[in-house]
Motif scaffolding. Structure first.
Motif, short mmCIF file in Angstrom:
data_model
loop_
_atom_site.label_atom_id
_atom_site.label_comp_id
_atom_site.label_asym_id
_atom_site.label_seq_id
_atom_site.Cartn_x
_atom_site.Cartn_y
_atom_site.Cartn_z
N PHE A 1 -7.76 64.02 -45.28
CA PHE A 1 -6.54 63.40 -44.77
C PHE A 1 -6.18 62.26 -45.72
O PHE A 1 -6.93 61.95 -46.65
CB PHE A 1 -6.77 62.88 -43.35
N ALA A 2 -5.04 61.61 -45.49
CA ALA A 2 -4.65 60.52 -46.38
C ALA A 2 -3.68 59.58 -45.67
O ALA A 2 -3.02 59.95 -44.69
CB ALA A 2 -4.02 61.05 -47.66
N ASN A 3 -3.58 58.37 -46.20
CA ASN A 3 -2.65 57.37 -45.71
C ASN A 3 -1.50 57.17 -46.69
O ASN A 3 -1.54 57.68 -47.82
CB ASN A 3 -3.38 56.04 -45.49
N ARG A 4 -0.50 56.42 -46.27
CA ARG A 4 0.66 56.18 -47.13
C ARG A 4 0.30 55.49 -48.44
O ARG A 4 1.01 55.62 -49.44
CB ARG A 4 1.71 55.33 -46.39
N GLY B 1 -2.06 56.29 -50.26
CA GLY B 1 -2.72 57.27 -51.12
C GLY B 1 -4.21 57.37 -50.94
O GLY B 1 -4.87 58.17 -51.61
N SER B 2 -4.77 56.56 -50.05
CA SER B 2 -6.22 56.60 -49.83
C SER B 2 -6.61 57.87 -49.09
O SER B 2 -6.04 58.23 -48.07
CB SER B 2 -6.66 55.37 -49.03
N ARG B 3 -7.59 58.56 -49.63
CA ARG B 3 -8.10 59.79 -49.03
C ARG B 3 -9.19 59.44 -48.02
O ARG B 3 -10.09 58.66 -48.32
CB ARG B 3 -8.65 60.72 -50.11
N VAL B 4 -9.10 60.02 -46.83
CA VAL B 4 -10.09 59.76 -45.78
C VAL B 4 -10.57 61.10 -45.23
O VAL B 4 -9.95 62.15 -45.45
CB VAL B 4 -9.50 58.87 -44.66
N VAL C 1 -6.75 57.77 -40.34
CA VAL C 1 -5.34 57.77 -40.73
C VAL C 1 -4.60 56.76 -39.85
O VAL C 1 -4.75 56.75 -38.63
CB VAL C 1 -4.72 59.17 -40.55
N LYS C 2 -3.81 55.91 -40.47
CA LYS C 2 -3.07 54.93 -39.69
C LYS C 2 -2.03 55.63 -38.81
O LYS C 2 -1.57 56.72 -39.10
CB LYS C 2 -2.41 53.91 -40.62
#
Length: 379
Positions: free
Chosen positions: A330-333, A335-338, A344-345
Motif C-alpha cells: 500500500f502507499a500514502n500520498r 509516496g511512502s510504501r507500507v 495508510v492515512k
C-alpha cells in the motif's frame, strides 16, 4: 463577442434539436460511472438539475460542449448534469485547453455514446464529434502501440503508457468494435477504419509484450509503463510500480473478447488467471464502520476501514502486489510504501480502493465460459 455568438448558436441548435427530436431510446451510460462518481466526490453539495437517461439529445449536446478542440474530453464531468449559462460560457472558453484525458474511462465512452446518438438522430454534429474523438485517439497512439493517461501531455505520469482505469483495454475495445464492423460505427470512412485496424494490431501486441514476467512465468500487468523503456513505473504518488489485480481483470476481459485468439493470447490469458488464483487472500475481510465526517481535497470521508480476520470470508485481492515476490503493498500520498491498510492515512484509506473482489467473477464465471467457447471453436 465571438464567445457570446458561439454560445447563442450552440444553445439555439440544442433547443431546436431537443424540440424537434422524436423520443429516443436510452443509450447505456455504464461506461460513465467512474467519471460521474468522481464528479460527485468532488462536488458533493451540487444542486444541479440532471437529464434522465432517455434525454439522449440533451446528454449528447452536453458532450459536444465539453469536447476540446483536439477531439478529446476532460475527465470527471457528469454528462447528465445540466449546465447553467455561465458554465456553458466557461466550457466554451476552455475548448482549447490541453486537458483531454483517457483517465477514469474517458473519451472512448463519449465516442461510443455519440456514435449511438448519431444512429438514432442522424444529427451530423454527433458524427463529426465522434470522428474527431477517434482522430484524437489515433493521433496520440505511441509508435510502440501504447496510449498515455492524458495525451498529448507527457509531464509527470500523464505520459506513461497506462492500463489503470482501463485506458489501454478500453481504447482497444473501441477499436476492435470498429475493426469488426459494429453497426454503431458504420459511418466511419474506410480509410479511418483501416487506421483503426492498424492501431489495434499494434496495441494488441504491446499488451502481450508488457505482461510482467517473474523468471519464465507470465503474471499480469502493471498500472503504468515508461513509454521509452517499457518498464513498470509509478503513477500518482501513492500508485507505486507493482502488479495490479483490478487493472489486469479488464485486460484479461479484453483479450478474451478476441474472436480467434492466437496461442500467445491464449497463454497470456491462462497465465494471468493462474496468477490471480495464486495471490488471492483468504480468511480476511474489510470492515467498514461509520465515523464523524472529514472533508479531504477529493472526497468526504464518512466512514473508515479495517482488516478483520474471518475464516468464513470469501477470497479478496489486494490492488497492488510486489513485482518480484507478489506481496501486497500500500502507499500514502507522500509516496511512502507500507505493508498494511492500517498504515495508510485516512484520506487514501477511504478515498482509494486497496482491496476488492475484482477477479472473483472472472475466475468463477467469465474465464470458464471463455474456455468453453474456445473448446467449441477448436472442435
Amino acid at each position: 463577442m465571438r464567445l457570446q455568438l458561439l454560445l447563442f448558436l450552440t444553445t439555439t441548435i440544442c433547443l431546436i434539436s431537443t424540440c424537434l427530436a422524436t423520443p429516443q431510446q436510452p443509450i447505456s451510460l455504464a461506461l460513465f460511472e467512474d467519471v460521474i462518481k468522481h464528479w460527485h466526490d468532488q462536488n458533493d453539495d451540487d444542486q444541479s438539475d440532471y437529464f434522465s437517461p432517455g434525454e439522449v439529445v440533451g446528454i449528447a449536446d452536453t458532450m459536444l460542449l465539453y469536447q476540446r478542440s483536439n477531439g478529446g474530453w476532460p475527465t470527471n464531468k457528469d454528462p447528465l448534469r445540466k449546465l447553467s449559462r455561465t458554465e456553458r460560457e466557461q466550457v466554451l472558453a476552455d475548448s482549447a485547453n490541453n486537458d483531454a484525458s483517457l483517465d477514469n474511462r474517458n473519451t472512448y465512452p463519449q465516442i461510443r455514446y455519440l456514435a449511438a446518438a448519431y444512429g438514432q438522430t442522424g444529427d451530423p454534429r454527433y458524427r463529426h464529434a465522434a470522428l474527431a474523438g477517434l482522430e484524437y485517439i489515433l493521433t496520440n497512439q505511441y509508435d510502440n502501440g501504447g496510449w498515455a493517461h492524458s495525451p498529448p501531455r507527457t509531464d509527470r505520469y500523464y505520459g506513461h503508457i497506462t492500463f489503470a482505469d482501463e485506458v489501454m483495454p478500453g481504447v482497444l475495445h473501441l477499436l476492435r468494435d470498429i475493426h469488426q464492423l459494429h453497426p454503431d460505427f458504420d459511418f466511419i470512412p474506410a480509410s479511418t477504419r483501416a487506421l483503426c485496424s492498424e492501431a489495434l494490431a499494434k496495441g494488441d501486441q504491446l499488451i502481450l509484450d508488457l505482461q510482467v514476467r517473474q523468471g519464465q512465468q507470465l503474471t499480469v500487468w502493471a498500472g503504468q509503463y515508461d513509454r521509452s523503456t517499457l518498464k513498470p513505473v509509478a503513477g500518482r504518488s501513492y500508485e507505486l510500480a507493482g502488479l495490479q489485480s483490478w487493472e489486469s481483470v479488464a485486460v484479461v476481459d479484453y483479450l478474451m473478447s478476441i474472436p480467434q485468439p492466437s496461442p500467445q493470447v491464449i497463454r497470456a490469458i491462462n497465465s494471468a488467471i493462474a496468477w490471480m488464483d495464486k495471490v488471492k487472500l483468504q480468511r480476511i475481510r474489510i470492515e467498514r464502520f461509520d465515523t464523524p465526517p472529514v472533508r479531504f481535497a477529493y472526497h468526504t470521508s464518512t466512514y473508515d476501514l479495517r482488516v478483520i480476520e474471518d475464516p468464513q470470508a470469501a477470497p479478496i485481492w489486494a490492488r497492488f502486489y510486489d513485482l518480484q515476490n507478489n506481496q501486497p503493498f500500500f502507499a500514502n500520498r507522500d509516496g511512502s510504501r507500507v505493508q498494511s491498510l492500517a498504515e495508510v492515512k485516512r484520506d487514501r484509506r477511504t478515498g482509494y480502493s486497496w482491496y476488492g473482489d475484482w477477479p472473483a467473477d472472472l475466475l468463477s464465471k467469465r474465464y470458464p465460459e471463455w474456455q468453453q467457447r474456445l473448446s467449441r471453436h477448436n472442435n
